[in-house]
Design a protein around this motif. Structure first.
Motif, PDB file in Angstrom:
ATOM      1  N   ASP A   1       0.810  -1.226   0.000  1.00  0.00           N
ATOM      2  CA  ASP A   1       0.000   0.000   0.000  1.00  0.00           C
ATOM      3  C   ASP A   1       0.837   1.267   0.000  1.00  0.00           C
ATOM      4  N   ALA A   2       2.151   1.168  -0.172  1.00  0.00           N
ATOM      5  CA  ALA A   2       3.005   2.362  -0.117  1.00  0.00           C
ATOM      6  C   ALA A   2       2.592   3.368  -1.184  1.00  0.00           C
ATOM      7  N   LYS A   3       2.603   4.647  -0.783  1.00  0.00           N
ATOM      8  CA  LYS A   3       2.126   5.676  -1.708  1.00  0.00           C
ATOM      9  C   LYS A   3       3.211   6.158  -2.662  1.00  0.00           C
ATOM     10  N   ASP A   4       4.493   6.009  -2.268  1.00  0.00           N
ATOM     11  CA  ASP A   4       5.573   6.438  -3.147  1.00  0.00           C
ATOM     12  C   ASP A   4       6.839   5.669  -2.784  1.00  0.00           C
ATOM     13  N   ALA A   5       7.905   5.931  -3.532  1.00  0.00           N
ATOM     14  CA  ALA A   5       9.156   5.198  -3.331  1.00  0.00           C
ATOM     15  C   ALA A   5       9.784   5.515  -1.979  1.00  0.00           C
ATOM     16  N   ASP A   6       9.679   6.753  -1.514  1.00  0.00           N
ATOM     17  CA  ASP A   6      10.232   7.108  -0.202  1.00  0.00           C
ATOM     18  C   ASP A   6       9.520   6.347   0.914  1.00  0.00           C
ATOM     19  N   CYS A   7       8.208   6.247   0.824  1.00  0.00           N
ATOM     20  CA  CYS A   7       7.446   5.490   1.819  1.00  0.00           C
ATOM     21  C   CYS A   7       7.844   4.021   1.804  1.00  0.00           C
ATOM     22  N   MET A   8       8.004   3.447   0.624  1.00  0.00           N
ATOM     23  CA  MET A   8       8.417   2.041   0.524  1.00  0.00           C
ATOM     24  C   MET A   8       9.824   1.851   1.086  1.00  0.00           C
ATOM     25  N   THR A   9      10.732   2.782   0.822  1.00  0.00           N
ATOM     26  CA  THR A   9      12.094   2.682   1.355  1.00  0.00           C
ATOM     27  C   THR A   9      12.083   2.685   2.877  1.00  0.00           C
ATOM     28  N   GLY A  10      11.282   3.565   3.475  1.00  0.00           N
ATOM     29  CA  GLY A  10      11.192   3.604   4.932  1.00  0.00           C
ATOM     30  C   GLY A  10      10.631   2.315   5.512  1.00  0.00           C
ATOM     31  N   ILE A  11       9.603   1.753   4.877  1.00  0.00           N
ATOM     32  CA  ILE A  11       8.996   0.504   5.374  1.00  0.00           C
ATOM     33  C   ILE A  11       9.987  -0.641   5.266  1.00  0.00           C
ATOM     34  N   VAL A  12      10.710  -0.735   4.161  1.00  0.00           N
ATOM     35  CA  VAL A  12      11.682  -1.821   3.984  1.00  0.00           C
ATOM     36  C   VAL A  12      12.794  -1.722   5.016  1.00  0.00           C
ATOM     37  N   HIS A  13      13.265  -0.508   5.296  1.00  0.00           N
ATOM     38  CA  HIS A  13      14.322  -0.339   6.299  1.00  0.00           C
ATOM     39  C   HIS A  13      13.840  -0.738   7.684  1.00  0.00           C
ATOM     40  N   MET A  14      12.599  -0.411   8.024  1.00  0.00           N
ATOM     41  CA  MET A  14      12.084  -0.778   9.334  1.00  0.00           C
ATOM     42  C   MET A  14      11.908  -2.283   9.466  1.00  0.00           C
ATOM     43  N   LEU A  15      11.490  -2.939   8.392  1.00  0.00           N
ATOM     44  CA  LEU A  15      11.336  -4.395   8.436  1.00  0.00           C
ATOM     45  C   LEU A  15      12.681  -5.106   8.419  1.00  0.00           C
ATOM     46  N   THR A  16      13.725  -4.445   7.942  1.00  0.00           N
ATOM     47  CA  THR A  16      15.050  -5.069   7.874  1.00  0.00           C
ATOM     48  C   THR A  16      15.729  -5.087   9.243  1.00  0.00           C
ATOM     49  N   GLU A  17      15.239  -4.315  10.209  1.00  0.00           N
ATOM     50  CA  GLU A  17      15.821  -4.329  11.550  1.00  0.00           C
ATOM     51  C   GLU A  17      15.822  -5.753  12.110  1.00  0.00           C
ATOM     52  N   SER A  18      16.928  -6.145  12.733  1.00  0.00           N
ATOM     53  CA  SER A  18      17.052  -7.521  13.230  1.00  0.00           C
ATOM     54  C   SER A  18      15.986  -7.843  14.274  1.00  0.00           C
ATOM     55  N   TRP A  19      15.645  -6.865  15.136  1.00  0.00           N
ATOM     56  CA  TRP A  19      14.618  -7.122  16.150  1.00  0.00           C
ATOM     57  C   TRP A  19      13.272  -7.387  15.495  1.00  0.00           C
ATOM     58  N   THR A  20      12.927  -6.588  14.451  1.00  0.00           N
ATOM     59  CA  THR A  20      11.658  -6.774  13.752  1.00  0.00           C
ATOM     60  C   THR A  20      11.622  -8.121  13.049  1.00  0.00           C
ATOM     61  N   LEU A  21      12.732  -8.513  12.428  1.00  0.00           N
ATOM     62  CA  LEU A  21      12.765  -9.798  11.741  1.00  0.00           C
ATOM     63  C   LEU A  21      12.602 -10.959  12.717  1.00  0.00           C
ATOM     64  N   ARG A  22      13.209 -10.860  13.893  1.00  0.00           N
ATOM     65  CA  ARG A  22      13.051 -11.943  14.878  1.00  0.00           C
ATOM     66  C   ARG A  22      11.604 -12.065  15.322  1.00  0.00           C
ATOM     67  N   LYS A  23      10.967 -10.944  15.622  1.00  0.00           N
ATOM     68  CA  LYS A  23       9.559 -10.976  16.009  1.00  0.00           C
ATOM     69  C   LYS A  23       8.689 -11.500  14.866  1.00  0.00           C
ATOM     70  N   LEU A  24       9.029 -11.120  13.661  1.00  0.00           N
ATOM     71  CA  LEU A  24       8.267 -11.523  12.491  1.00  0.00           C
ATOM     72  C   LEU A  24       8.327 -13.034  12.279  1.00  0.00           C
ATOM     73  N   CYS A  25       9.499 -13.598  12.462  1.00  0.00           N
ATOM     74  CA  CYS A  25       9.684 -15.030  12.221  1.00  0.00           C
ATOM     75  C   CYS A  25       9.123 -15.892  13.350  1.00  0.00           C
ATOM     76  N   GLN A  26       8.908 -15.305  14.527  1.00  0.00           N
ATOM     77  CA  GLN A  26       8.384 -16.084  15.642  1.00  0.00           C
ATOM     78  C   GLN A  26       6.880 -16.307  15.551  1.00  0.00           C
ATOM     79  N   GLN A  27       6.172 -15.485  14.749  1.00  0.00           N
ATOM     80  CA  GLN A  27       4.722 -15.580  14.631  1.00  0.00           C
ATOM     81  C   GLN A  27       4.354 -16.060  13.231  1.00  0.00           C
ATOM     82  N   LEU A  28       3.687 -17.215  13.171  1.00  0.00           N
ATOM     83  CA  LEU A  28       3.371 -17.810  11.872  1.00  0.00           C
ATOM     84  C   LEU A  28       2.403 -16.948  11.080  1.00  0.00           C
TER      85      LEU A  28
END
Length: 571
Positions: free
Chosen positions: A432-459
């Motif tokens: 649902d990103a509205k532009d490339a800057d918004c998508m870049t920010g979302i990808v960077h936040m999801l790339t954080e190691s803490w976010t990835l660990r939480k993401l992988c723990q929940q099916l």
């Protein structure tokens, strides 16, 4: 080096200490040096040993150098101003209640510096205000001597104190002298905070209302109004940093000290459950947070990257700055490592010099006074998070980076349900990103190691992510670089996603896990059969293979879904 100087000066006899202070004051009265930090550090350690004598020698002298006819002198050179204010800030660090004897002199200097529009004066005034507030409201040790204060002051010990250097003892004999804020200290700290905050906040309020008058400036690259806003935010940042122990925290969990393993007899002299002296603040954390959220919304319409980045940093202190800031505890990690090495140096003997035990006790206190546990989610947290999310997906890389760092600190200390909802919102942003800057920010936040660990723990979150990243929105203008970041996120998820754990999760039962497991498999197989790129099909196939490798065994009555069996036979 500073701890070594503190230990040395506090171990000197009164006559030698007075002689050292006299020589340091003479050095201050001599030629003004380009770098005041060495002498400032020396005078700071001398003030920790005898704050009464150091402040009595220096504060009137500095006040005379800076003030004329009740106001700050306008003819001061930058070097003179930096020399005097830097020394004054240094000797105020551990002065404690002694500082109350010089309230008029300090306020005259603070008032003159705070009302200036010159960058150097604003910087020095903000640093002085931070040191004064920390000195009055923080809890810290007041002696690093080899023996407790009651023994040090006896005439018998003074005659033979040189023979007791490097005397070793165990922890229970410490009798540490702590500075705990008194009612008078807190009252004056509140008065200083309210006056200075009102002046900085009035500049920001006028800016939001569009009535802020420009000020003279020598910076030709920035508008006058913009410079005033940046200076006000810098003042607010230092003010919030100094008042972390003064302001009431936002709603928090019942246990403000999560480090239970550190609750030892090393800090038994401090009653952590006792109420601190308090006074009525006209402006609290809620006022600061609401003002900064309005600044963030205004900045998105009239962008100033430097001001927005500063706004994020101040918002971090306003929400997360409770007790001691986390970086204060981090700075002591090197000291803690040195103390552990001292134990090995003495052959594992726990009997060490008292000053090392005192530093260890102070480290324990700082860790316990820096709450990193789960905080209750209030409406103010949600408001700050929404403002930060808008900044973290905005058009400026520096602002996005600052906002993302603050958002992570807020998220880590939030309840589990809030964390899950925020991560799900970020996953939805991939499509649902509205532009490339918004998508870049979302990808960077999801790339954080803490976010990835939480993401992988929940099916359920993992399934949403794998589906969303395969249908991630593309922007042709930024296709090469943005596509590379999305591919990198896929690779990192593949590394972190190592399987399924059906037991040991207090947040979900085994039956719920099995239901999520079946749903995720069916979702991935259905997704695999849709029109995807071969790279995405490979990503989905890897996830299915990994899930099947961790298929539940020993669960009576459990059977793989029929679609999964057909997929395996067709493959």
């Amino acid at each position: 080096l500073r701890h070594s100087f503190e230990t040395f000066f506090q171990a000197l006899s009164p006559s030698l200490l007075q002689r050292s202070i006299k020589q340091a004051v003479q050095a201050f009265n001599g030629t003004i040096q380009h770098n005041p930090k060495p002498l400032a550090m020396l005078l700071r350690t001398l003030a920790s040993a005898n704050p009464e004598l150091v402040l009595r020698s220096l504060v009137p002298l500095i006040h005379g150098n800076l003030v004329a006819q009740g106001t700050l002198r306008a003819d001061l050179t930058d070097q003179e101003l930096k020399w005097n204010v830097s020394i004054l800030s240094a000797v105020c660090v551990r002065a404690g209640p002694v500082l109350l004897a010089y309230t008029s002199e300090l306020w005259t200097i603070l008032d003159g510096l705070w009302g200036s529009t010159a960058k150097l004066r604003v910087k020095l005034g903000a640093k002085l205000a931070k040191r004064v507030l920390q000195c009055l409201t923080a809890t810290y040790y007041t002696d690093l001597r080899m023996v407790p204060d009651r023994v040090w002051r006896t005439p018998e010990y003074q005659q033979t104190h040189g023979r007791q250097w490097n005397h070793k003892q165990t922890v229970p004999d410490l009798e540490v002298s702590w500075h705990v804020p008194s009612e008078a200290e807190v009252q004056w700290a509140v008065e200083v905070f309210d006056k200075l905050y009102a002046r900085s906040a009035s500049v920001l309020e006028a800016f939001l209302a569009g009535t802020l008058a420009p000020a003279p400036t020598e910076d030709a690259d920035a508008p006058d109004v913009t410079v005033r806003v940046r200076l006000a935010l810098k003042q607010l940042k230092k003010l919030m940093n100094g008042a972390t122990a003064l302001l009431d925290p936002l709603p928090a969990s019942p246990c403000p000290y999560p480090y239970a393993r550190l609750q030892s007899n090393m800090v038994s002299e401090l009653d952590f459950g006792a109420e601190r002296p308090t006074a009525a603040l006209r402006h609290g954390r809620r006022d600061v947070c609401e003002l900064l959220c309005r600044m963030a919304d205004h900045g998105l319409q009239n962008p100033d990257p430097d001001a927005l980045a500063l706004c994020c940093k101040v918002l971090h202190l306003a929400v997360c700055g409770v007790g001691y800031a986390s970086n204060h505890a981090t700075r002591l990690q090197a000291t803690a490592a040195a103390l552990r090495s001292m134990k090995d140096l003495h052959g594992g003997d726990k009997r060490q010099p008292r000053n090392y035990h005192v530093l260890r006790a102070f480290l324990h206190y700082r860790l316990r006074a820096s709450p990193k546990g789960c905080t209750a989610r209030s409406d103010l947290h949600a408001k700050c998070y929404r403002a930060l999310m808008r900044l973290s997906t905005g058009p400026y890389a520096a602002v996005r980076k600052a906002a993302q760092g603050v958002t992570m600190h807020l998220l880590i200390s939030s309840p589990y349900a809030v964390q899950k909802g925020v991560i799900a919102e970020r996953i939805a942003g991939l499509t649902d990103a509205k532009d490339a800057d918004c998508m870049t920010g979302i990808v960077h936040m999801l790339t954080e190691s803490w976010t990835l660990r939480k993401l992988c723990q929940q099916l359920d979150l993992a399934g949403r992510f794998m589906e969303a990243i395969c249908h991630a929105k593309e922007f042709p203008d930024d296709a090469p670089s943005l596509r590379a970041k999305i591919d990198q996120l896929q690779d990192q998820f593949r590394v972190h996603f190592t399987g399924v754990q059906f037991t040991g999760d207090p947040a979900s039962s085994v039956a719920a896990k099995l239901e999520q497991y079946n749903h995720l498999l069916e979702t991935l197989i259905h997704l695999f059969k849709t029109d995807l790129k071969w790279q995405d099909q490979l990503f989905i196939a890897h996830g299915v293979r990994l899930l099947l490798a961790h298929a539940p065994q020993g669960q009576i009555g459990y059977q793989l879904p029929e679609s999964v069996i057909h997929y395996c036979l067709e493959a």
